[in-house]
Design a protein around this motif. Structure first.
Motif, PDB file in Angstrom:
ATOM      1  N   VAL A 276      42.953  11.788  65.950  1.00 58.93           N
ATOM      2  CA  VAL A 276      42.870  13.200  65.577  1.00 58.93           C
ATOM      3  C   VAL A 276      41.727  13.894  66.321  1.00 58.93           C
ATOM      4  O   VAL A 276      41.855  15.037  66.761  1.00 58.93           O
ATOM      5  N   LEU A 277      40.616  13.150  66.539  1.00 55.85           N
ATOM      6  CA  LEU A 277      39.495  13.778  67.253  1.00 55.85           C
ATOM      7  C   LEU A 277      39.876  14.069  68.699  1.00 55.85           C
ATOM      8  O   LEU A 277      39.534  15.110  69.255  1.00 55.85           O
ATOM      9  N   THR A 278      40.618  13.149  69.306  1.00 56.38           N
ATOM     10  CA  THR A 278      41.056  13.371  70.683  1.00 56.38           C
ATOM     11  C   THR A 278      41.989  14.569  70.757  1.00 56.38           C
ATOM     12  O   THR A 278      41.878  15.412  71.629  1.00 56.38           O
ATOM     13  N   LEU A 279      42.904  14.653  69.790  1.00 56.91           N
ATOM     14  CA  LEU A 279      43.876  15.756  69.776  1.00 56.91           C
ATOM     15  C   LEU A 279      43.172  17.106  69.588  1.00 56.91           C
ATOM     16  O   LEU A 279      43.429  18.068  70.297  1.00 56.91           O
TER      17      LEU A 279
ATOM     18  N   SER B 213      48.479  21.509  71.881  1.00 56.91           N
ATOM     19  CA  SER B 213      47.866  20.604  70.897  1.00 56.91           C
ATOM     20  C   SER B 213      48.353  20.935  69.492  1.00 56.91           C
ATOM     21  O   SER B 213      48.623  20.037  68.691  1.00 56.91           O
ATOM     22  N   VAL B 214      48.476  22.245  69.206  1.00 55.52           N
ATOM     23  CA  VAL B 214      48.948  22.645  67.876  1.00 55.52           C
ATOM     24  C   VAL B 214      50.387  22.131  67.657  1.00 55.52           C
ATOM     25  O   VAL B 214      50.717  21.558  66.621  1.00 55.52           O
TER      26      VAL B 214
ATOM     27  N   LYS C 161      54.718  10.587  64.914  1.00 57.64           N
ATOM     28  CA  LYS C 161      54.287  10.197  66.268  1.00 57.64           C
ATOM     29  C   LYS C 161      52.768  10.208  66.322  1.00 57.64           C
ATOM     30  O   LYS C 161      52.095  10.780  65.460  1.00 57.64           O
ATOM     31  N   GLN C 162      52.220   9.574  67.364  1.00 63.11           N
ATOM     32  CA  GLN C 162      50.769   9.513  67.449  1.00 63.11           C
ATOM     33  C   GLN C 162      50.249  10.027  68.792  1.00 63.11           C
ATOM     34  O   GLN C 162      49.359   9.444  69.402  1.00 63.11           O
TER      35      GLN C 162
ATOM     36  N   GLY D 208      53.933   7.100  74.282  1.00 69.81           N
ATOM     37  CA  GLY D 208      52.518   6.797  74.472  1.00 69.81           C
ATOM     38  C   GLY D 208      51.640   7.734  73.679  1.00 69.81           C
ATOM     39  O   GLY D 208      52.106   8.499  72.848  1.00 69.81           O
ATOM     40  N   TYR D 209      50.340   7.638  73.928  1.00 64.78           N
ATOM     41  CA  TYR D 209      49.393   8.503  73.234  1.00 64.78           C
ATOM     42  C   TYR D 209      49.262   9.863  73.920  1.00 64.78           C
ATOM     43  O   TYR D 209      48.858  10.830  73.314  1.00 64.78           O
TER      44      TYR D 209
END
Ligand SMILES: Nc1ncnc2c1ncn2[C@@H]1O[C@H](COP(=O)(O)OP(=O)(O)OP(=O)(O)O)[C@@H](O)[C@H]1O
Length: 589
Positions: A95-98, A471-472, A483-484, A521-522
């Motif tokens: 979540v911090l990366t997103l 991102s939103v 999904k992640q 993937g991420y």
């Protein structure tokens, strides 16, 4: 020690997983299938989750898997074992990366585990983000108000926190659970089940007698916390009665007492006993129901007045023009004027209309009603206008350019008569002045409805918003499908920024949604976003340069095809009729 093998566990264990959001349900279902575990998954949060757990207990489920506040509530209220899906470092990291790419200031608000975990991850990664520890649910709204007044826009937290953040007009970003956390919960459920089975064998008969007793039974520890209550107590003892019991706690130590207590529903004979367990005084209440009162059938009051405040809209933009519009809306809360929003299709006119409605709380318009002139027939229009009540409301007239002259006249009269109690917002995606000139649109109606007007710029003129909006949308899609994905790969971001986006934000949203759906993937790779455009990459604007030398023109053609094929060298080479080595050499030149 008895070690259960997978088959035994699968055969014996009946699990209900209660997920607070759709995506987690999806993820649990997928992983349970893969692990061959028989897990039923439902969606529910707090009290809704509690009702599901109650029903599950009756249906013979052995274990509940849930998350955060819902898990805690079920654990407190029911005697069924609850396994928590804990927030892991991976969840935090994702979540911090997103959220790194979200425009505006972000803070993390949560109970101990979340706040401290987040602070640790931020420190390790050198991310400067404030985190606020909540001791009890009642503290959350004060923290959020404080953050809002300090200019924060985005709040990361659990389901309860983000719901409250959205009510406060902040952007709530749910701390989602990844597969590692779900898998860990499965393993814990198996362990708990093994342990529980042994206990059950020993205590099943006395337990059944208490559970099925005609008395309501509840046990409280020395801290006045309820540590057990049987089915009858849970189903029939009202919160009011529970408060009365709470007041009796601590008095009359070491003795038995009988009381007669009443609430709106019934009279109860209550026996209070003090017991000693491991040197701790515990209190047992046994309640016998004496009489039933008439249930209060007073009408249910439904207020839609507050709903608009809960839509959690937060207007996110780095674009100067859009920010100006936003500031205007914020500052014009006292103006009861008609607002006319121009902008191409999909630029967010409806989105901003609901934002304006939500921001204009002082007007007390109890609801927002949207009329889409492109879709409505003459009959439905006339019918609706005649049926609108006299209460305060926001009327959003979408795609006004599609109204016939006849209906424009009807609308003109309607607006004149109802300007006091209606707050009108209009959207239009065509050049209305050209239509006025050709006589297709009434100038008087335009004047009446455009006390204030502004133009939302197309996405190609606000490309600085692409990454933030992506991102939103990624976040929304993660929530929907479990999904992640944490963001766009740099190349994918650049690719999207080259687009022309004739369909504007709508088209971006669709591209990202599909990309997330098909991604494994991420990060969203260039292929993920290019593939879904099926050779029509958002109207990529690498216009051919037909000036310059032959070599330069050739290079321009190769670049264009390469971008159109999502930088896929094999497809580009095939289309240009050259081999991959030649293509690679030419791209490098
Ligand atoms: N600032 C924003 N942040 C996040 N999402 C947004 C934003 N603005 C618009 N959207 C999303 O983009 C999509 C298109 O927006 P919207 O429907 O408001 O556009 P519109 O201009 O009214 O379109 P149309 O003219 O086709 O009706 C919607 O899904 C909306 O939720």
């Amino acid at each position: 020690m008895v070690c259960l093998n997978m088959q035994q566990k699968v055969n014996g264990m009946k699990v209900l997983a209660i997920a607070p959001y759709e995506g987690l349900k999806e993820l649990i279902t997928q992983l349970a299938k893969k692990e061959k575990l028989d897990i039923t998954t439902e969606i529910g949060d707090l009290n809704q989750g509690l009702s599901l757990a109650k029903a599950a207990k009756k249906q013979g489920f052995d274990i509940i898997i849930s998350r955060g506040g819902t898990a805690e509530l079920i654990q407190r209220e029911l005697s069924i074992p609850v396994v928590e899906i804990e927030v892991s470092g991976y969840d935090m990291l994702r979540v911090l990366t997103l959220v790194k790419k979200y425009p505006g200031k972000t803070a993390i608000v949560g109970f101990e585990q979340i706040a401290e975990g987040a602070a640790a991850v931020c420190e390790i990664l050198n991310i400067s983000m404030s985190s606020y520890k909540v001791k009890q649910e009642q503290d959350i709204s004060a923290i959020l108000e404080n953050l809002k007044s300090n200019g924060y826009q985005n709040i990361i937290g659990d389901a309860v926190t983000i719901k409250m953040a959205q009510s406060a007009g902040l952007n709530g970003i749910l701390l989602t659970s990844g597969k590692e956390s779900v898998m860990k919960a499965f393993r814990n459920a198996e362990k708990v089940y093994g342990f529980y089975q042994k206990i059950k064998e020993t205590y099943s008969l006395p337990y059944q007698l208490i559970e099925q007793s005609d008395l309501g039974i509840a046990v409280y520890d020395a801290d006045k916390t309820r540590i057990y209550s049987n089915s009858l107590f849970n189903e029939q003892v009202t919160p009011n009665m529970q408060e009365q019991l709470q007041e009796l706690l601590g008095s009359q130590v070491g003795e038995k007492h009988v009381y007669l207590l009443s609430d709106a529903e019934a009279h109860w004979k209550v026996l209070q006993e003090q017991l000693n367990r491991n040197d701790e005084q515990i209190t047992v209440f046994k309640l016998e129901r004496l009489a039933v009162n008439e249930k209060n059938q007073a009408g249910v009051l439904t207020s839609i007045g507050d709903e608009k405040r809960n839509n959690g809209l937060t207007f996110l933009s780095k674009n100067e023009k859009v920010q100006k519009i936003f500031t205007f809306i914020q500052n014009s809360k006292q103006v009861n004027s008609c607002i006319w929003i121009n902008g191409e299709k999909g630029t967010g006119k409806e989105y901003i209309a609901s934002y304006i409605h939500a921001s204009n709380m002082h007007l007390n318009s109890s609801y927002l009603i949207t009329f889409d002139c492109e879709l409505m027939t003459k009959e439905t229009w006339l019918d609706w206008l005649s049926r609108l009540d006299n209460g305060k409301k926001t009327v959003f007239i979408k795609n006004i350019e599609y109204l016939t002259i006849e209906l424009q006249r009807v609308l003109y009269r309607f607006v004149k008569e109802h300007k006091e109690e209606c707050f009108f917002i209009i959207s239009c995606s065509q050049n209305i002045f050209a239509k006025i000139q050709t006589g297709e649109f009434l100038e008087s109606l335009h004047q009446l409805l455009s006390d204030v007007s502004f133009v939302l710029p197309p996405l190609r003129e606000r490309k600085e918003d692409i990454e933030g909006m992506a991102s939103v949308f990624i976040n929304e899609q993660n929530l929907r499908y479990g999904k992640q994905v944490v963001g766009l790969r740099q190349e994918a971001k650049e690719y999207l920024e080259q687009g022309n986006w004739p369909g504007n934000i709508n088209q971006l949203k669709q591209t990202i949604n599909n990309g997330v759906l098909f991604s494994n993937g991420y990060y969203l790779e260039i292929e993920d976003v290019a593939e879904v455009m099926q050779g029509e990459p958002a109207g990529v604007t690498s216009d051919l340069t037909l000036t310059g030398t032959l070599d330069e023109i050739e290079k321009s053609i190769i670049q264009k095809v390469w971008l159109e094929e999502g930088k896929n060298q094999t497809k580009t080479a095939e289309r240009l009729g050259i081999n991959r080595t030649t293509l690679w050499r030419k791209l490098k030149e």
